[in-house]
Write an enzyme that holds these catalytic residues in place. Structure first.
Site, PDB file in Angstrom:
ATOM      1  N   HIS A   1       5.752  10.669   5.956  1.00  0.00           N
ATOM      2  CA  HIS A   1       4.808  10.202   6.757  1.00  0.00           C
ATOM      3  C   HIS A   1       4.074  11.233   7.604  1.00  0.00           C
ATOM      4  O   HIS A   1       3.115  11.285   7.940  1.00  0.00           O
ATOM      5  CB  HIS A   1       5.104   8.718   7.519  1.00  0.00           C
ATOM      6  CG  HIS A   1       5.228   7.646   6.656  1.00  0.00           C
ATOM      7  ND1 HIS A   1       6.287   7.007   6.147  1.00  0.00           N
ATOM      8  CD2 HIS A   1       4.061   6.856   6.386  1.00  0.00           C
ATOM      9  CE1 HIS A   1       5.867   6.019   5.451  1.00  0.00           C
ATOM     10  NE2 HIS A   1       4.656   5.828   5.543  1.00  0.00           N
TER      11      HIS A   1
ATOM     12  N   ARG B   1      -3.031   1.736   8.896  1.00  0.00           N
ATOM     13  CA  ARG B   1      -1.611   1.847   9.165  1.00  0.00           C
ATOM     14  C   ARG B   1      -1.314   1.275  10.911  1.00  0.00           C
ATOM     15  O   ARG B   1      -1.120   2.161  11.528  1.00  0.00           O
ATOM     16  CB  ARG B   1      -0.850   3.053   8.933  1.00  0.00           C
ATOM     17  CG  ARG B   1      -0.670   3.486   7.162  1.00  0.00           C
ATOM     18  CD  ARG B   1      -0.143   4.753   7.135  1.00  0.00           C
ATOM     19  NE  ARG B   1       0.272   5.043   5.963  1.00  0.00           N
ATOM     20  CZ  ARG B   1      -0.340   5.486   4.935  1.00  0.00           C
ATOM     21  NH1 ARG B   1      -1.428   6.242   5.363  1.00  0.00           N
ATOM     22  NH2 ARG B   1       0.276   5.931   3.640  1.00  0.00           N
TER      23      ARG B   1
ATOM     24  N   ARG C   1      -3.241  -3.637   7.692  1.00  0.00           N
ATOM     25  CA  ARG C   1      -1.890  -3.802   7.379  1.00  0.00           C
ATOM     26  C   ARG C   1      -0.816  -4.266   8.429  1.00  0.00           C
ATOM     27  O   ARG C   1      -0.836  -3.240   9.389  1.00  0.00           O
ATOM     28  CB  ARG C   1      -1.248  -2.424   6.649  1.00  0.00           C
ATOM     29  CG  ARG C   1       0.124  -2.698   6.232  1.00  0.00           C
ATOM     30  CD  ARG C   1       0.903  -1.632   5.273  1.00  0.00           C
ATOM     31  NE  ARG C   1       1.044  -0.629   6.099  1.00  0.00           N
ATOM     32  CZ  ARG C   1       1.469   0.484   5.676  1.00  0.00           C
ATOM     33  NH1 ARG C   1       1.786   0.793   4.329  1.00  0.00           N
ATOM     34  NH2 ARG C   1       1.637   1.707   6.308  1.00  0.00           N
TER      35      ARG C   1
ATOM     36  N   GLU D   1       4.699  -2.646  -3.654  1.00  0.00           N
ATOM     37  CA  GLU D   1       5.459  -1.129  -3.353  1.00  0.00           C
ATOM     38  C   GLU D   1       6.831  -1.131  -3.729  1.00  0.00           C
ATOM     39  O   GLU D   1       7.659  -0.377  -3.442  1.00  0.00           O
ATOM     40  CB  GLU D   1       5.225  -0.544  -2.073  1.00  0.00           C
ATOM     41  CG  GLU D   1       5.345  -1.277  -0.686  1.00  0.00           C
ATOM     42  CD  GLU D   1       4.788  -0.778   0.320  1.00  0.00           C
ATOM     43  OE1 GLU D   1       4.679   0.350   0.490  1.00  0.00           O
ATOM     44  OE2 GLU D   1       4.711  -1.644   1.395  1.00  0.00           O
TER      45      GLU D   1
ATOM     46  N   ASN E   1       3.261   5.446  -2.681  1.00  0.00           N
ATOM     47  CA  ASN E   1       4.175   6.225  -1.934  1.00  0.00           C
ATOM     48  C   ASN E   1       5.594   5.662  -2.077  1.00  0.00           C
ATOM     49  O   ASN E   1       6.723   6.243  -2.153  1.00  0.00           O
ATOM     50  CB  ASN E   1       3.723   6.402  -0.395  1.00  0.00           C
ATOM     51  CG  ASN E   1       2.300   6.922  -0.384  1.00  0.00           C
ATOM     52  OD1 ASN E   1       1.944   7.485  -1.236  1.00  0.00           O
ATOM     53  ND2 ASN E   1       1.854   6.786   0.795  1.00  0.00           N
ATOM     54  N   ASP E   2       5.772   4.303  -1.727  1.00  0.00           N
ATOM     55  CA  ASP E   2       7.029   3.547  -1.842  1.00  0.00           C
ATOM     56  C   ASP E   2       7.472   3.144  -3.344  1.00  0.00           C
ATOM     57  O   ASP E   2       8.569   3.362  -3.382  1.00  0.00           O
ATOM     58  CB  ASP E   2       7.107   2.321  -0.870  1.00  0.00           C
ATOM     59  CG  ASP E   2       7.360   2.833   0.529  1.00  0.00           C
ATOM     60  OD1 ASP E   2       8.209   3.817   0.713  1.00  0.00           O
ATOM     61  OD2 ASP E   2       6.521   2.247   1.410  1.00  0.00           O
TER      62      ASP E   2
ATOM     63  N   ARG F   1      11.499   9.492  -0.593  1.00  0.00           N
ATOM     64  CA  ARG F   1      10.389  10.233  -0.252  1.00  0.00           C
ATOM     65  C   ARG F   1      10.140  11.278   0.721  1.00  0.00           C
ATOM     66  O   ARG F   1       9.306  12.065   0.577  1.00  0.00           O
ATOM     67  CB  ARG F   1       9.284   9.028  -0.127  1.00  0.00           C
ATOM     68  CG  ARG F   1       9.369   8.640   1.283  1.00  0.00           C
ATOM     69  CD  ARG F   1       8.546   7.326   1.261  1.00  0.00           C
ATOM     70  NE  ARG F   1       7.078   7.665   1.775  1.00  0.00           N
ATOM     71  CZ  ARG F   1       6.104   6.577   2.219  1.00  0.00           C
ATOM     72  NH1 ARG F   1       6.352   5.445   1.919  1.00  0.00           N
ATOM     73  NH2 ARG F   1       5.142   6.920   2.554  1.00  0.00           N
TER      74      ARG F   1
ATOM     75  N   CYS G   1      -3.555   1.990  -2.635  1.00  0.00           N
ATOM     76  CA  CYS G   1      -3.718   2.957  -1.341  1.00  0.00           C
ATOM     77  C   CYS G   1      -2.625   3.787  -1.322  1.00  0.00           C
ATOM     78  O   CYS G   1      -2.746   4.514  -0.159  1.00  0.00           O
ATOM     79  CB  CYS G   1      -3.544   1.773  -0.383  1.00  0.00           C
ATOM     80  SG  CYS G   1      -2.443   0.854  -0.042  1.00  0.00           S
TER      81      CYS G   1
HETATM   82  C1  PEP Z   1       2.774   3.315   0.354  1.00  0.00           C
HETATM   83  O1  PEP Z   1       3.809   3.043   0.444  1.00  0.00           O
HETATM   84  O2  PEP Z   1       2.280   3.857  -1.087  1.00  0.00           O
HETATM   85  C2  PEP Z   1       1.720   3.077   1.477  1.00  0.00           C
HETATM   86  C3  PEP Z   1       0.588   3.268   1.204  1.00  0.00           C
HETATM   87  O3  PEP Z   1       2.212   2.903   2.702  1.00  0.00           O
HETATM   88  P1  PEP Z   1       3.150   3.958   3.504  1.00  0.00           P
HETATM   89  O4  PEP Z   1       3.153   5.366   2.960  1.00  0.00           O
HETATM   90  O5  PEP Z   1       2.801   3.739   4.800  1.00  0.00           O
HETATM   91  O6  PEP Z   1       4.543   3.644   3.044  1.00  0.00           O
HETATM   92 MG    MG Z   2       4.727   1.858   1.998  1.00  0.00          MG
END
Ligand code: PEP
Ligand code: MG
Length: 580
Positions: free
Chosen positions: A191, A298, A334, A433, A456-457, A467, A504
């Site tokens: 993040h 977020r 979210r 995710e 991302n997750d 990650r 997203c």
């Molecule tokens: C993701 O996991 O792709 C996402 C958009 O949320 P975050 O990056 O905040 O976990």
């Molecule tokens: Mg996520």
């Protein structure tokens, strides 16, 4: 000059003076002295050393009295170093002949010593390097005194170099002064990396230990496109990067002309481009770049910036700002996604062995229902101000989604009883995710109003790769065929059931994937605002048929490397100016 390779996480190039964090935010104010200041500065240096010696003496005495001589020995070693003739001579020489400032000279000399210890293997040697950093801090503190600057108070442009930064520390950087960011640890999906991209500053993470090779005030180049940093570059290298900066500037100016134009393919299909935000003020950026709404807010960043949990009023104020600014455009809120690397401070490794698999996100919210309900009430109250939608993160089972909806129903009841208005028809969706959500997609379609794929997750859970860990960063890629299959599956099931689905995660903001994702069937992307013009440029250069051809070809490939190479080639055909 030294060039180091890390992981590119936020594009662009920054050239400037280093500010090293981890040094308690010490900022080495200037590197060179006026010629006539040398004697005066040497005196200042001697004063700082004398003060440091006095402090260590005091510490040694106190510890010896309380714990005994053997515990005080550590301070004897510090004293020995502080009185070392060779060290003094080396620093004085830098001040006299190179006209370096005492701060810079101290930092350079001691970091050179620390590096020698670090290069020798073993815990004992590593501790000696830490001792030297301690001594450096002590002298700098005495030299800089009241002029010590904290990160949030930096008032002139710097490049921030740190071992690690939390997402909230990163979010507190002022992009007017923090022109770029480099960390020794951290992975591509952390993040901290995402927030840096949101700030629109070039960032490289996972460089490995390098802070001993650089001193505050050194010139550094951050190449956020290639994931490289250059320490103390020569003139030729600086000129090369300045030229690149100019090229990128002229591309940005060209792309600005697309602002009012739709993200429409050459065969007339409109792609919805929304913005991702962490804070209400980022709405402005989204509007400047022509976002058609907010596809991911977020909201957990509201918790990260303060020591106490936000009240319902502070939630509401933030949401109302976003809702009002966006007018009738959609805003997807979210609900809190705390935990894992989004903590108020760096997580204690003893607390959770696998924080990404632990009590994070919706799981944490369902365990803290009062907290969750406060947030939901605030979102519901803001729902009368615009087109607000609710999205639950990290849903991994149907029951979890139902439970979250039950808490929402409770919050609605609260408001109803109190006679407070809200949108009764508010749309409720979920992030996709976790692989289990993809696998159970045909059941989820019955219960949700919309989906948003969080790559991302999804990448980390699909490939079992953390990650935020630089050591497995080579495996963390959206181009992995398994990840692409998951996305393919999710999109086709949602589409069959006519449930809207978008994306997203960071993948959707990378122009390299735009054609593939359109070809898979996605029509809505929520991305870092800075990436909107580039993604729009791709959308406007291709037809859906062309994209479907690309998706078909990708489905036949079997490695991330093959897929990346192919997608880069295809992108270059339609967007040759894009820096790949
Ligand atoms: C993701 O996991 O792709 C996402 C958009 O949320 P975050 O990056 O905040 O976990
Ligand atoms: Mg996520």
């Amino acid at each position: 000059m030294e060039r180091l390779q890390g992981i590119a996480v936020s594009p662009g190039i920054a050239i400037g003076e280093a500010l090293i964090l981890g040094n308690e935010g010490f900022r080495i104010p200037r590197r060179f002295l006026p010629r006539d200041a040398v004697e005066e500065e040497l005196e200042r240096l001697h004063g700082a050393f004398a003060a440091a010696v006095a402090e260590v003496e005091r510490n040694r005495k106190q510890v010896a009295e309380q714990l005994g001589d053997e515990y005080a020995a550590i301070f004897s070693a510090h004293l020995q170093m502080l009185r070392d003739r060779r060290l003094h001579e080396e620093i004085e020489e830098m001040i006299r002949t190179r006209h370096y400032s005492p701060e810079y000279s101290v930092s350079r000399a001691l970091r050179r010593y620390a590096k020698v210890f670090q290069s020798l293997q073993g815990e004992y040697m590593a501790e000696r390097a830490n001792d030297i950093f301690d001594i450096e801090k002590r002298i700098l503190r005495n030299l800089l005194g009241a002029s010590r600057e904290e990160l949030s108070q930096v008032t002139s442009p710097v490049l921030v170099l740190a071992h690690n930064l939390t997402p909230s520390e990163t979010a507190n950087l002022n992009p007017k002064f923090a022109l770029g960011l480099v960390t020794e640890i951290g992975g591509p999906g952390s993040h901290t990396a995402i927030v840096a991209e949101g700030l629109g500053i070039p960032a490289v993470v996972g460089v490995g230990l390098f802070l001993t090779d650089v001193s505050g005030g050194d010139t550094v180049i951050i190449d956020g496109d290639q994931g490289q940093i250059v320490l103390r570059p020569d003139e030729e290298t600086v000129a090369h990067y300045r030229h690149e900066v100019e090229e990128q500037r002229s591309l940005a100016v060209k792309l600005e002309t697309l602002r009012e134009l739709p993200a429409e393919t050459t065969d007339g299909v409109v792609i919805q481009l929304l913005g991702n935000i962490e804070f209400p003020h980022e709405v402005e950026q989204c509007q400047q770049r022509g976002a058609k709404g907010i596809g991911l807010y977020r909201t957990e960043f509201l918790y990260l910036g303060c020591d106490d949990d936000p009240t319902e009023e502070s939630h509401y104020e933030a949401y109302a700002l976003v809702a009002q600014a966006m007018g009738d455009k959609p805003v997807i809120m979210r609900t809190l996604d705390l935990g894992a690397d989004k903590m108020r401070s760096l997580p204690d490794p003893e607390d959770e062995r696998n924080p990404f698999l632990g009590l994070r996100s919706i799981r944490l919210a369902l365990r803290n229902r009062d907290l969750f309900r406060i947030q939901l009430r605030a979102i519901l109250r803001a729902s009368t101000l615009g087109d607000i939608r609710i999205m639950f993160p990290l849903v991994s089972t149907i029951m979890e989604f139902r439970q979250a909806k039950m808490v929402l129903a409770d919050a609605m009841e609260d408001l109803e009883e109190a006679g407070i208005a809200f949108d009764r028809e508010i749309k409720v969706g979920m992030m996709v995710e976790v692989p289990s959500a993809v696998i159970m997609m045909d059941r989820f379609v019955e219960e949700v109003d919309f989906f948003s794929i969080g790559t991302n997750d999804l990448i980390q859970y699909c490939l079992a790769v953390d990650r935020s860990n630089k050591d497995v960063a080579n495996l963390y890629t959206a181009a992995d065929p398994a990840v692409i299959r998951m996305i393919d599956m999710a999109v086709s099931i949602a589409k069959k059931s006519n449930v809207p689905i978008g994306m997203c995660g960071q993948m959707s903001g990378n122009p390299m994937y735009t054609m593939l994702l359109i070809g898979i069937g996605l029509r809505s992307f929520s991305i870092t605002p800075a990436a909107i013009p580039e993604v729009k440029r791709v959308c406007r250069s291709v037809s859906v048929e062309q994209c479907e051809g690309i998706a078909k070809h990708v489905r036949r490939l079997e490695s991330a490397q093959q897929i990346k190479t192919f997608l880069k080639e295809e992108l270059t055909k339609v967007f040759p100016e894009f820096p790949l």
